[in-house]
Motif scaffolding. Structure first.
Motif, PDB file in Angstrom:
ATOM      1  N   LYS A 138       3.740   8.543  -9.070  1.00 49.16           N
ATOM      2  CA  LYS A 138       2.534   9.420  -8.568  1.00 49.16           C
ATOM      3  C   LYS A 138       2.999  10.420  -7.187  1.00 49.16           C
ATOM      4  CE  LYS A 138      -0.425   6.588 -10.949  1.00 49.16           C
ATOM      5  NZ  LYS A 138      -0.331   5.838 -11.671  1.00 49.16           N
ATOM      6  N   THR A 139       2.710  12.571  -7.586  1.00 54.66           N
ATOM      7  CA  THR A 139       2.805  12.957  -6.987  1.00 54.66           C
ATOM      8  C   THR A 139       1.831  12.830  -5.564  1.00 54.66           C
ATOM      9  OG1 THR A 139       1.209  14.349  -7.585  1.00 54.66           O
ATOM     10  CG2 THR A 139       3.279  14.732  -8.678  1.00 54.66           C
ATOM     11  N   SER A 140       2.508  12.781  -4.267  1.00 53.45           N
ATOM     12  CA  SER A 140       1.468  13.156  -3.703  1.00 53.45           C
ATOM     13  C   SER A 140       0.020  13.493  -3.883  1.00 53.45           C
ATOM     14  CB  SER A 140       2.526  13.684  -2.006  1.00 53.45           C
ATOM     15  OG  SER A 140       2.464  14.482  -2.056  1.00 53.45           O
ATOM     16  N   GLU A 141      -0.207  14.864  -4.430  1.00 51.34           N
ATOM     17  CA  GLU A 141      -1.157  14.983  -4.642  1.00 51.34           C
ATOM     18  C   GLU A 141      -2.209  14.159  -5.286  1.00 51.34           C
ATOM     19  OE1 GLU A 141      -1.731  18.599  -7.281  1.00 51.34           O
ATOM     20  OE2 GLU A 141      -3.564  18.678  -6.063  1.00 51.34           O
ATOM     21  N   GLU A 142      -1.438  13.082  -6.465  1.00 50.63           N
ATOM     22  CA  GLU A 142      -2.414  11.750  -7.383  1.00 50.63           C
ATOM     23  C   GLU A 142      -2.316  10.942  -6.134  1.00 50.63           C
ATOM     24  OE1 GLU A 142       0.699  11.949 -10.067  1.00 50.63           O
ATOM     25  OE2 GLU A 142      -0.931  11.888 -11.507  1.00 50.63           O
ATOM     26  N   ILE A 143      -1.755  10.831  -5.287  1.00 48.31           N
ATOM     27  CA  ILE A 143      -1.549   9.632  -4.461  1.00 48.31           C
ATOM     28  C   ILE A 143      -3.128  10.186  -3.248  1.00 48.31           C
ATOM     29  CG2 ILE A 143      -0.656   8.444  -1.409  1.00 48.31           C
ATOM     30  CD1 ILE A 143       1.524   8.298  -3.548  1.00 48.31           C
ATOM     31  N   ILE A 318      -7.405   2.795 -15.290  1.00 50.25           N
ATOM     32  CA  ILE A 318      -7.796   1.609 -13.609  1.00 50.25           C
ATOM     33  C   ILE A 318      -6.622   0.695 -14.759  1.00 50.25           C
ATOM     34  CG2 ILE A 318      -9.540   0.349 -15.918  1.00 50.25           C
ATOM     35  CD1 ILE A 318      -9.096   0.717 -11.825  1.00 50.25           C
ATOM     36  N   HIS A 319      -6.410   0.020 -15.826  1.00 50.19           N
ATOM     37  CA  HIS A 319      -5.323  -0.604 -15.919  1.00 50.19           C
ATOM     38  C   HIS A 319      -3.964   0.259 -16.782  1.00 50.19           C
ATOM     39  CE1 HIS A 319      -7.388  -4.117 -15.741  1.00 50.19           C
ATOM     40  NE2 HIS A 319      -7.779  -4.155 -14.735  1.00 50.19           N
ATOM     41  N   GLU A 320      -3.142   0.576 -15.844  1.00 52.40           N
ATOM     42  CA  GLU A 320      -1.808   1.803 -16.425  1.00 52.40           C
ATOM     43  C   GLU A 320      -0.684   0.653 -15.894  1.00 52.40           C
ATOM     44  OE1 GLU A 320      -2.776   5.483 -15.054  1.00 52.40           O
ATOM     45  OE2 GLU A 320      -1.689   4.868 -13.318  1.00 52.40           O
ATOM     46  N   LEU A 321       0.602   1.600 -16.692  1.00 52.08           N
ATOM     47  CA  LEU A 321       2.156   0.696 -16.286  1.00 52.08           C
ATOM     48  C   LEU A 321       2.350   1.297 -14.334  1.00 52.08           C
ATOM     49  CD1 LEU A 321       4.195   1.745 -18.952  1.00 52.08           C
ATOM     50  CD2 LEU A 321       2.985   0.066 -18.238  1.00 52.08           C
ATOM     51  N   PRO A 322       2.565   0.440 -13.507  1.00 47.70           N
ATOM     52  CA  PRO A 322       4.103  -0.788 -14.000  1.00 47.70           C
ATOM     53  C   PRO A 322       3.296  -1.420 -14.238  1.00 47.70           C
ATOM     54  CG  PRO A 322       4.216  -0.845 -11.535  1.00 47.70           C
ATOM     55  CD  PRO A 322       3.251   0.541 -11.838  1.00 47.70           C
ATOM     56  N   SER A 323       3.459  -2.200 -15.201  1.00 45.13           N
ATOM     57  CA  SER A 323       2.367  -4.222 -15.424  1.00 45.13           C
ATOM     58  C   SER A 323       2.888  -4.889 -13.981  1.00 45.13           C
ATOM     59  CB  SER A 323       2.978  -4.733 -16.724  1.00 45.13           C
ATOM     60  OG  SER A 323       2.505  -6.336 -16.648  1.00 45.13           O
ATOM     61  N   LEU A 324       2.611  -5.889 -13.536  1.00 43.20           N
ATOM     62  CA  LEU A 324       3.118  -7.236 -12.960  1.00 43.20           C
ATOM     63  C   LEU A 324       2.472  -8.301 -13.795  1.00 43.20           C
ATOM     64  CD1 LEU A 324       1.976  -4.783 -10.608  1.00 43.20           C
ATOM     65  CD2 LEU A 324       3.747  -6.635  -9.163  1.00 43.20           C
ATOM     66  N   SER A 325       2.827  -8.562 -14.801  1.00 44.50           N
ATOM     67  CA  SER A 325       2.572  -9.844 -15.503  1.00 44.50           C
ATOM     68  C   SER A 325       3.719 -10.470 -15.912  1.00 44.50           C
ATOM     69  CB  SER A 325       2.004  -9.692 -17.419  1.00 44.50           C
ATOM     70  OG  SER A 325       2.430  -8.894 -17.390  1.00 44.50           O
ATOM     71  N   GLY A 326       3.979 -11.231 -16.942  1.00 44.95           N
ATOM     72  CA  GLY A 326       5.318 -11.938 -17.282  1.00 44.95           C
ATOM     73  C   GLY A 326       5.914 -10.636 -18.308  1.00 44.95           C
ATOM     74  N   LEU A 327       5.568  -9.380 -18.680  1.00 38.26           N
ATOM     75  CA  LEU A 327       6.413  -8.984 -18.968  1.00 38.26           C
ATOM     76  C   LEU A 327       7.250  -7.603 -18.072  1.00 38.26           C
ATOM     77  CD1 LEU A 327       3.994  -7.986 -22.034  1.00 38.26           C
ATOM     78  CD2 LEU A 327       6.127  -9.080 -22.203  1.00 38.26           C
ATOM     79  N   GLY A 328       6.441  -7.479 -17.003  1.00 35.42           N
ATOM     80  CA  GLY A 328       5.952  -6.436 -16.163  1.00 35.42           C
ATOM     81  C   GLY A 328       7.887  -5.894 -15.872  1.00 35.42           C
ATOM     82  N   GLY A 329       8.165  -4.852 -16.090  1.00 34.79           N
ATOM     83  CA  GLY A 329       9.806  -4.178 -15.762  1.00 34.79           C
ATOM     84  C   GLY A 329       9.546  -3.643 -14.523  1.00 34.79           C
ATOM     85  N   GLU A 330      10.978  -3.040 -14.378  1.00 36.47           N
ATOM     86  CA  GLU A 330      11.580  -2.869 -13.142  1.00 36.47           C
ATOM     87  C   GLU A 330      10.125  -1.658 -12.376  1.00 36.47           C
ATOM     88  OE1 GLU A 330      15.170  -1.367 -11.827  1.00 36.47           O
ATOM     89  OE2 GLU A 330      16.276  -3.369 -12.594  1.00 36.47           O
ATOM     90  N   LEU A 331       9.824  -2.059 -11.014  1.00 32.34           N
ATOM     91  CA  LEU A 331       9.052  -0.559  -9.678  1.00 32.34           C
ATOM     92  C   LEU A 331       9.624  -0.129  -9.433  1.00 32.34           C
ATOM     93  CD1 LEU A 331       7.138  -3.778  -7.994  1.00 32.34           C
ATOM     94  CD2 LEU A 331       6.340  -2.688 -10.360  1.00 32.34           C
ATOM     95  N   LYS A 332       9.037   1.080  -9.451  1.00 34.55           N
ATOM     96  CA  LYS A 332       9.730   2.638  -8.996  1.00 34.55           C
ATOM     97  C   LYS A 332       8.370   2.533  -7.497  1.00 34.55           C
ATOM     98  CE  LYS A 332      11.502   3.334 -12.830  1.00 34.55           C
ATOM     99  NZ  LYS A 332      13.072   2.969 -13.084  1.00 34.55           N
ATOM    100  N   ALA A 333       9.189   3.434  -7.028  1.00 32.91           N
ATOM    101  CA  ALA A 333       9.193   4.015  -5.277  1.00 32.91           C
ATOM    102  C   ALA A 333       7.738   5.642  -6.425  1.00 32.91           C
ATOM    103  CB  ALA A 333      10.454   5.214  -4.893  1.00 32.91           C
TER     104      ALA A 333
END
Lengths: 376, 376
Positions: A138-143, A318-333
Motif C-alpha cells: 500500500k501507498t501512504s494514501e491507501e493506508i 476485504i480478503h486480498e493478498l497477502p495470505s496468512l494461510s498454509g499457502l501464504g508467501g513472504e510478507l512485504k513492508a
C-alpha cells in the motif's frame, strides 16, 4: 505502473486487458473509476491504461479517472455491430483493433472474452498474481484510506459494546429500551455509525452463543448474558472503496469457564502473531506457529478448533493478498493485513479477535486502536 | 432448475460449473448462500447443485443454502495439494474428481479455471444467456423482495425531496440548518433512511446543475435553486440482495425554460414507453420508439441527448436482463424492469425519470408509487 510493464514484458504480451466493473479491485486500482457495468481496459507496454466506456460515461470518466478514455463508438463499436452481433465477439474485435496482441489477462478474465480473443492472437493468463501482489503493497494514501475506515469500524464497535454493556439482563436475555436487544438492532446501530463516517457496512456480524461456532454467521435473534458475542465489522469507504476489518468477542457477565479459556488462548495467539509478523516472514510460518500453539494446548485444527486462516490482506477487497494461510508467501513492508486467530466448538461456541496493521521491515504496526476486554 | 438441465442437455455437457462469490448473481440465485470468497458450484444433470466450501463455512452453508454441501477436504483438496500447488489447477482437479465433464460454464467464468479444466475435457461456454434470461423472470417472492426495496427507495426519495422543498434559498443556494444543503448531506440522509428499511444505498446520485449532464455523476457541493437536481437511488435489501431503482429530477423553483421542456419531453417518453411495454414486445422496439420520439422533437441521440438505453432488468444485479437497448430481445411476463428515458446537454443539464415495474401479458404494472412533480 512499472510492475505491469515488467509483467507484460516478461510474458511477451503486447497488452494487458481487463474487462470488469469497479467491483473488481484490479480494475478500480488501475483506473479509480467507479461503475457497476463492466468496461474494457487496455494497458499497452509503456503506455497509460486506455478505458473504453459507453457514451454516457465519457465525461465522468475523463473527470474521475487518470486513464485515457475512448467511447465504444470511437473504438469502432457501430462498424463492428454491422457484421457481428455477439457481444463478446464485438468486445474482442474492439480490443483487436486497438492491439494485435498477444494479450495478457488476469486469472478472473471472462472465459467468453478469452475465447473471442483467441482467434486473433495468443491469450496469456497472469497466473503469477504479480499484479495482486503489487496491489498488496500500500501507498501512504491507501493506508490513510484504510485507517479512516478502521476508525469508523471502531466507532461502530464502540456503539455495539456500549449497547451490550448498558443493557438490562432479564432471565438471561439482554434488554434495551423495553425490548430484547437483538443481533439485528445492534447491527443496525453499528451500520448507522458507519454511514455517519461515510462508510458502508455489509453483513456486519453480531452473533451470540451457539451461532458463534460458525465464523461467518451474521447472527439472529436476542443477545444473551454469559455467552460469547462475536462482533466482526468490515466497512468500506463510500468514496475510496477501501476496507478495514476488526473483530471482538465479548460477554455480558462471566461466560462459562471454557469460553474464558478459549478467549485467553486466542488473545495470546494474536499477540504472538503480532510479534512474529515482519517483512520476509512467510504468512504460512505465522499461520503454522498459531496452529502449533493451539495444538500444544489441546486445540488441534480439524473440523473444529482453528478452522480458518490466520489473516489476510485488506484493501479494495476485504480478503486480498497477502495470505496468512498454509499457502501464504513472504510478507512485504507496506502490506496491510489482519491477524484474526479464532477457536470454534459446537458445544462451547466461538471466539475470534482480529487486529489490523501494517507489515514493517522490523515488525507489525497495529492500526487497530481498541480494547481487547472480553467481559462487560 | 428445469432450464439449467435443458441447457446442460442441449450443449451435451455433463455438468454446469460456477466459481464465484455471492457478488455474482448467478451464484447467489442458484445457492442463496452469501460469501465474499469465491466457492465452486457443480450442477449435474437432474441433480441439485453441489457447493464446495471451506471447512469454516460448512455448517452455515448447510443452514443457509439448499445446495448440497461438500468441504474442500471432502472434495480431495489435501490429497491434491500433495502434488499440485497452483490454486486453479487444484480447483480443476477437485471438479474433475466430481465430474469427468464435458463442462459448461457461464461467460464470466474465470479464464484461469477454464484453462485448468481444458486438459480434462471440453469446456463449453454458455454464450446463450439462457440462465440470465431465466433469472430475469421473477417469482412472486422475488417481486416481493424488489418491491420492499422500492418502498425503501421511495422513503429515501421523500427525505431528499422534503429537504430540497423546505430549504431556505440564499443567493441561489439551498440552505438547511444554517449551512448550505449539499449533495453529500442529502445522500447521507437518504442512505440513513435506506438503512432503517434494512437496505443499503451505494453511490446514490444527488447531482445538481451542470453535473446532471453526466448521467452517473454522484454529485458534489451545494445544491442550487432554479437548476435541475437528478436524484437516482438504487438500494438493495441487506438480507435478500435484491435491488430496486428509481430516479426523479426536481428543481427548487422554476428552472430555465429549456429544462422544463426537456422534463415534459422525458416524462411523455416515459409514459409512452410504459404504455408500449408488454410480453412479446422487444426491448429494442421500445428503445427505438423513444429514440424516434425524441428525434422528431429535435433531440436526436448522439454524443448528447438520449445517450443511454431506455431501461434494464432489476434483480440480484442492478443492471440485468432484459435489455431495453438497441440489442434488447423480447420481453417476457414476469420481467421486472425500469424505464428511464433521459436527455442530457452540456449547456442545459440533464433530466431523467425512472419507474420500476413488472412486464405483464398485456402491459406494464408499475411498482413505483411516487409523484413525478418537478418543481418544488
Amino acid at each position: 505502473m512499472d510492475s505491469i510493464d515488467d509483467l507484460i514484458r516478461g510474458t511477451g504480451a503486447a497488452v494487458y486487458c481487463l474487462h470488469a466493473s469497479s467491483e473488481n479491485a484490479a480494475m478500480r486500482h488501475m483506473t479509480r473509476f467507479v461503475t457497476s457495468d463492466p468496461v474494457t481496459i487496455l494497458k499497452k507496454l509503456d503506455n497509460p491504461p486506455l478505458m473504453i466506456v459507453p457514451q454516457m460515461e465519457v465525461e465522468r470518466a475523463m473527470k474521475e479517472s487518470a486513464a485515457e478514455i475512448l467511447t465504444r463508438k470511437q473504438a469502432g463499436y457501430l462498424e463492428i455491430f454491422e457484421h457481428e452481433k455477439d457481444p463478446w465477439k464485438i468486445q474482442a474485435e474492439m480490443i483487436h483493433r486497438l492491439s494485435d496482441g498477444p494479450y495478457l489477462v488476469p486469472p478472473d478474465f471472462p472465459t467468453a472474452l478469452t475465447r473471442a480473443l483467441e482467434p486473433y492472437n495468443t491469450v496469456f493468463v497472469d497466473s503469477s498474481s504479480v499484479l495482486s501482489a503489487h496491489r498488496a503493497i500500500k501507498t501512504s494514501e491507501e493506508i490513510g484510506w484504510i485507517t479512516t475506515a478502521q476508525r469508523a469500524a471502531e466507532a461502530a464497535m464502540d456503539k455495539a459494546i456500549s449497547l451490550i454493556r448498558n443493557a438490562d439482563v432479564r432471565s438471561g436475555v439482554l434488554w434495551h429500551d423495553e425490548a430484547p436487544l437483538t443481533s439485528d438492532l445492534v447491527r443496525y446501530e453499528m451500520n448507522r455509525i458507519l454511514l455517519a463516517y461515510d462508510c458502508t457496512g455489509k453483513d456486519t456480524i453480531v452473533a451470540c452463543g451457539p451461532e458463534t461456532a460458525m465464523p461467518h454467521c451474521r447472527g439472529t435473534g436476542d443477545l444473551r448474558a454469559h455467552e460469547p458475542i462475536v462482533i466482526d465489522v468490515f466497512p468500506s469507504g463510500n468514496k475510496t472503496g477501501y476496507y478495514a476489518d476488526m473483530t471482538r468477542t465479548v460477554s455480558r457477565g462471566e461466560p462459562s469457564g471454557k469460553v474464558t479459556e478459549l478467549y485467553e488462548t486466542v488473545k495470546d495467539a494474536l499477540l504472538m502473531s503480532e510479534g512474529m509478523v515482519r517483512e520476509g516472514v512467510t504468512g504460512a510460518a505465522c499461520y503454522q506457529m498459531v496452529c502449533d500453539y493451539f495444538s500444544d494446548l489441546g486445540y488441534p485444527s480439524d473440523t473444529e478448533g482453528f478452522i480458518h486462516s490466520l489473516g489476510h490482506g485488506v484493501g479494495l477487497e476485504i480478503h486480498e493478498l497477502p495470505s496468512l494461510s498454509g499457502l501464504g508467501g513472504e510478507l512485504k513492508a507496506g502490506n496491510v493485513i489482519t491477524l484474526e486467530p479464532g477457536l470454534y466448538y459446537r458445544d462451547i461456541g466461538g471466539v475470534r479477535i482480529e487486529n489490523l496493521g501494517i507489515v514493517e521491515k522490523n515488525g507489525f504496526s497495529r492500526i487497530t486502536n481498541y480494547s481487547m476486554e472480553m467481559i462487560l
